[in-house]
Design a protein around this motif. Structure first.
Motif, PDB file in Angstrom:
ATOM      1  N   LEU A   1       9.637  12.223  -9.773  1.00  0.00           N
ATOM      2  CA  LEU A   1       8.838  11.165  -9.163  1.00  0.00           C
ATOM      3  C   LEU A   1       7.347  11.494  -9.234  1.00  0.00           C
ATOM      4  N   THR A   2       7.016  12.758  -9.018  1.00  0.00           N
ATOM      5  CA  THR A   2       5.613  13.187  -9.081  1.00  0.00           C
ATOM      6  C   THR A   2       5.069  13.016 -10.490  1.00  0.00           C
ATOM      7  N   LEU A   3       5.861  13.392 -11.486  1.00  0.00           N
ATOM      8  CA  LEU A   3       5.422  13.252 -12.874  1.00  0.00           C
ATOM      9  C   LEU A   3       5.215  11.789 -13.236  1.00  0.00           C
ATOM     10  N   ALA A   4       6.156  10.928 -12.844  1.00  0.00           N
ATOM     11  CA  ALA A   4       6.018   9.502 -13.147  1.00  0.00           C
ATOM     12  C   ALA A   4       4.714   8.959 -12.572  1.00  0.00           C
TER      13      ALA A   4
ATOM     14  N   LEU B   1       1.663   9.955 -14.440  1.00  0.00           N
ATOM     15  CA  LEU B   1       1.559   9.313 -15.752  1.00  0.00           C
ATOM     16  C   LEU B   1       1.359   7.803 -15.647  1.00  0.00           C
ATOM     17  N   GLY B   2       1.120   7.333 -14.420  1.00  0.00           N
ATOM     18  CA  GLY B   2       0.839   5.929 -14.225  1.00  0.00           C
ATOM     19  C   GLY B   2       2.060   5.040 -14.154  1.00  0.00           C
ATOM     20  N   VAL B   3       3.232   5.634 -13.896  1.00  0.00           N
ATOM     21  CA  VAL B   3       4.475   4.878 -13.799  1.00  0.00           C
ATOM     22  C   VAL B   3       4.887   4.781 -12.331  1.00  0.00           C
ATOM     23  N   ASP B   4       5.298   3.590 -11.914  1.00  0.00           N
ATOM     24  CA  ASP B   4       5.790   3.399 -10.547  1.00  0.00           C
ATOM     25  C   ASP B   4       6.987   4.325 -10.326  1.00  0.00           C
ATOM     26  N   PRO B   5       6.909   5.283  -9.357  1.00  0.00           N
ATOM     27  CA  PRO B   5       8.026   6.214  -9.149  1.00  0.00           C
ATOM     28  C   PRO B   5       9.357   5.525  -8.873  1.00  0.00           C
ATOM     29  N   SER B   6       9.330   4.343  -8.270  1.00  0.00           N
ATOM     30  CA  SER B   6      10.595   3.658  -7.989  1.00  0.00           C
ATOM     31  C   SER B   6      11.340   3.311  -9.268  1.00  0.00           C
ATOM     32  N   LYS B   7      10.611   3.213 -10.393  1.00  0.00           N
ATOM     33  CA  LYS B   7      11.267   2.907 -11.661  1.00  0.00           C
ATOM     34  C   LYS B   7      12.136   4.071 -12.136  1.00  0.00           C
ATOM     35  N   VAL B   8      11.804   5.281 -11.694  1.00  0.00           N
ATOM     36  CA  VAL B   8      12.651   6.440 -12.014  1.00  0.00           C
ATOM     37  C   VAL B   8      14.022   6.265 -11.369  1.00  0.00           C
ATOM     38  N   ILE B   9      14.029   5.865 -10.090  1.00  0.00           N
ATOM     39  CA  ILE B   9      15.290   5.638  -9.392  1.00  0.00           C
ATOM     40  C   ILE B   9      16.058   4.502 -10.057  1.00  0.00           C
ATOM     41  N   ASP B  10      15.346   3.444 -10.443  1.00  0.00           N
ATOM     42  CA  ASP B  10      15.996   2.319 -11.122  1.00  0.00           C
ATOM     43  C   ASP B  10      16.654   2.779 -12.423  1.00  0.00           C
TER      44      ASP B  10
END
Length: 299
Positions: free
Chosen positions: A196-199, A202-211
């Motif tokens: 989540l921290t890396l996302a 890098l400008g990515v919404d961390p919630s998209k990692v969970i998705d």
């Protein structure tokens, strides 16, 4: 078998240690209709249990008098040993000590020797699960007994607090299994935090990692519960306190080194958790390691 409240044959359970897990387990023991006597170093934590029929005791020895099972849910091996030394004068001759604190395999062996010195049977019983399954009575218990007959004595207690008991042969093996299990749990939590921290970096919404993880081969209930709590910073009401996780991580590394292993990931996770605890996050949930990951320049 000891009796409570004038009811011959009714099993009485003494619960020593009324923290998050001890409170939940004690309530389920009372709900199952077993006699309940409780003690905690800070008595204010134990007093609400009087409302479910528990006898709140002033000393550990008093709580053990008349109890057929003595359940310890305390912070670490040292505290368990100290409390049981103080409780020994109250132990019944036929009592079974049900020890649920996470300790090293060698530590469980030392506690088993202490039980033998008291003349009571010992059941090693570390728990898989945190606050929510403890409240629901759905814990998994890993168990081994110093005396075969102790299994039947503790069965009503284990059924009250959990939905599954895995019996192993040999004192120390349940603790070894618990440490292996927790090595995976803590690696998973740290992995979620760093992903989540890396996302975010890098400008990515961390919630998209969970998705992206949800529904994939890497999906798990732990990812779907801890991940959103990290993102929303809902970390101050612990299911598994970070300070306890740091203690367990230290036990994992020590046990591995004792077996001639160097577990690279486990050692890094231990260092991260210990650093987070030093930085004031010990009373937060283990998922608060996410806060540590987001602090630039920390290790």
């Amino acid at each position: 078998m000891s009796a409570a409240n004038g009811e011959p044959g009714r099993l009485v359970v003494a619960v020593l240690g009324i923290g998050t897990m001890g409170d939940a387990m004690a309530r389920n023991i009372a709900k199952a209709g077993l006699g309940l006597q409780v003690w905690n170093r800070d008595s204010t934590a134990a007093e609400p249990l009087a409302g479910v029929g528990a006898v709140v005791c002033d000393t550990a020895a008093e709580a053990c008098r008349g109890a057929g099972v003595v359940l310890t849910v305390l912070a670490n091996e040292r505290v368990v040993a100290e409390v049981m030394d103080k409780a020994r004068d109250g132990l019944e001759r036929d009592a079974v000590w049900l020890q649920c604190c996470t300790v090293s395999p060698e530590g469980s062996g030392r506690l088993a020797e202490q039980a033998a010195g008291f003349g009571v049977a010992y059941v090693e019983a570390p728990l898989l699960g945190t606050k929510e399954p403890a409240v629901a009575g759905t814990l998994t218990v890993l168990a081994a007994a110093s005396w075969e007959g102790a299994r039947e004595r503790v069965r009503p207690v284990l059924e009250a607090v959990g939905e599954r008991t895995i019996w192993l042969e040999g004192i120390g093996r349940p603790s070894g299994l618990k440490l292996a299990y927790n090595a995976w749990v803590l690696t998973t939590v740290e992995g979620i935090a760093e992903a989540l921290t890396l996302a975010d970096a890098l400008g990515v919404d961390p919630s998209k990692v969970i998705d992206a993880i949800t529904g994939s081969a890497l999906d798990s209930a732990y990812v779907r519960s801890k991940g959103p709590r990290m993102i929303s910073d809902d970390l101050d009401a612990p299911s598994f306190p970070l300070e306890a996780a740091a203690k367990d991580a230290g036990l994992i590394v020590e046990a591995a080194r004792g077996a001639g292993l160097r577990l690279g990931i486990a050692e890094v996770v231990r260092d991260r958790l210990q650093s987070a605890a030093r930085n004031g996050l010990g009373r937060a949930d283990v998922a608060a390691t996410y806060r540590q990951s987001r602090r630039a320049g920390t290790a």
